[in-house]
Design an enzyme around this catalytic site. Structure first.
Site, short mmCIF file in Angstrom:
data_model
loop_
_atom_site.label_atom_id
_atom_site.label_comp_id
_atom_site.label_asym_id
_atom_site.label_seq_id
_atom_site.Cartn_x
_atom_site.Cartn_y
_atom_site.Cartn_z
N GLY A 1 30.03 -30.54 -17.58
CA GLY A 1 30.18 -31.98 -17.57
C GLY A 1 29.72 -32.61 -18.86
O GLY A 1 29.00 -32.00 -19.66
N ASN A 2 30.14 -33.85 -19.12
CA ASN A 2 29.69 -34.59 -20.29
C ASN A 2 28.21 -34.89 -20.17
O ASN A 2 27.63 -34.86 -19.08
CB ASN A 2 30.49 -35.89 -20.42
N THR B 1 27.25 -37.54 -17.54
CA THR B 1 27.42 -37.11 -16.15
C THR B 1 26.38 -36.07 -15.76
O THR B 1 25.91 -36.06 -14.62
CB THR B 1 28.84 -36.57 -15.91
N ARG B 2 26.02 -35.20 -16.70
CA ARG B 2 24.96 -34.22 -16.42
C ARG B 2 23.64 -34.94 -16.17
O ARG B 2 22.87 -34.57 -15.28
CB ARG B 2 24.81 -33.23 -17.58
N ASP C 1 31.90 -27.80 -31.41
CA ASP C 1 32.97 -27.65 -30.44
C ASP C 1 34.28 -27.20 -31.06
O ASP C 1 35.25 -26.92 -30.34
CB ASP C 1 33.22 -28.97 -29.70
N ARG D 1 23.55 -19.18 -26.05
CA ARG D 1 22.43 -19.19 -27.01
C ARG D 1 21.16 -19.67 -26.32
O ARG D 1 20.09 -19.06 -26.45
CB ARG D 1 22.77 -20.12 -28.18
N ARG E 1 37.92 -37.51 -27.73
CA ARG E 1 37.65 -37.36 -26.31
C ARG E 1 37.11 -38.68 -25.77
O ARG E 1 36.51 -39.47 -26.52
CB ARG E 1 36.62 -36.24 -26.08
#
Length: 319
Positions: A158-159, A162-163, A87, A139, A15
């Protein structure tokens, strides 16, 4: 013996997020050190999860971060892909023909509370009632409901970078957020952790802090090339955690925690598995212990024990 790499082209899919690129860079460094003449190229693959801003459940849950990488792998466009273990869907939830070729040593499993830049330090206990806590993980939302009912979990996407930027600019839709400490460390942002959460209380995700490298099952040359990179103790830990989650048919959209701990001197592996109540009620817990060589069966046993104890009612129906 590893394959000759004098003329081998090796394409490594990842990614494009800064955190993904950092962990892929570590894999690239390891490969170049072991095989100096390899023709290695990093291929950026944008996942559905990177571009979709709604709930992950709308686009298939956990597979949203790996589905396109899997397609590239199976089509022969890359030889291997790098991903965070948490993931990666279990074997029952993805296309066949993909195998974990190497598992890197586990990093920190803990989560951390992150506040906007310049905000005075705080803990989950000291945040004012009604504070909106950003998280995309059921969780974490269930843990907030159980341990800190005065706080309000809100979904964010968001990644990590970016968060963080959205949190600092006031556009995140949350007052604070929960992030993986290992991810903050990869981004050089460990100092943004206002509180590092105790993993015996704030339970970690299955596969937390673990990076995996996958390849096509029938690609034996890549299998042999990746094998020396794998950390055997972490691989056993991951097998146990994924087996427990697999028995529950769980994933990143499941309010569950599995954390395996290996005593390397004795070779004993202990699997702590918990299914949380999304409403904040009493969770179901189990612990299994055995030889590290039985990692997969230990994890499966832990998952089945939770199901027998009634985990279905917390997981949303029969599994």
């Amino acid at each position: 013996m590893p394959p000759s790499t004098t003329t081998t082209q090796f394409r490594l899919g990842t990614r494009p997020s800064p955190m993904a690129m950092e962990q892929t860079g570590r894999v690239e460094t390891e490969l170049r050190a072991r095989y100096p003449e390899i023709d290695l190229r990093v291929i950026k693959i944008t996942s559905q999860g990177d571009v979709h801003r709604g709930p992950l459940a709308d686009i298939g849950g956990k597979g949203a971060f790996t589905r396109r990488a899997d397609e590239h792998l199976l089509a022969g466009h890359v030889e291997a892909t790098v991903a965070c273990a948490k993931d990666v869907p279990g074997p029952h939830d993805r296309a066949p023909g993909i195998t974990v070729g190497a598992v890197l040593p586990r990093e920190d499993v803990r989560d951390a509370l992150v506040l906007p830049a310049g905000h005075p330090l705080a803990t989950l206990d000291t945040l004012p009632p009604g504070t909106r806590v950003g998280t995309s993980a059921p969780r974490r939302a269930a843990l907030l409901a159980s341990l800190h009912p005065h706080l309000v979990p809100v979904p964010i996407r968001g990644n990590a970078d970016t968060r963080m930027n959205a949190l600092d600019s006031g556009t995140l839709g949350a007052d604070v957020m929960i992030a993986a400490l290992a991810g903050l460390r990869r981004l050089g942002l460990t100092d943004r952790a206002s509180q590092v959460l105790d993993p015996t209380v704030w339970l970690p995700a299955a596969g937390a802090g673990i990076v995996v490298i996958e390849h096509r099952t029938d690609d034996h040359q890549t299998r042999d090339l990746l094998a020396p990179l794998s950390h055997t103790p972490t691989r056993a830990i991951l097998e146990a955690e994924r087996s427990a989650l697999g028995a529950l048919h769980g994933g990143c959209l499941t309010a569950a925690s599995v954390h395996a701990v290996l005593e390397e001197e004795s070779g004993r592996l202990t699997v702590h598995a918990v299914v949380l109540d999304p409403t904040g009620g009493t969770p179901l817990r189990t612990v299994t212990t055995g030889e590290v060589s039985d990692a997969t069966s230990l994890g499966t046993r832990a998952g089945h024990q939770l199901l027998h104890a009634g985990a279905d009612r917390l997981l949303g129906g029969p599994r």
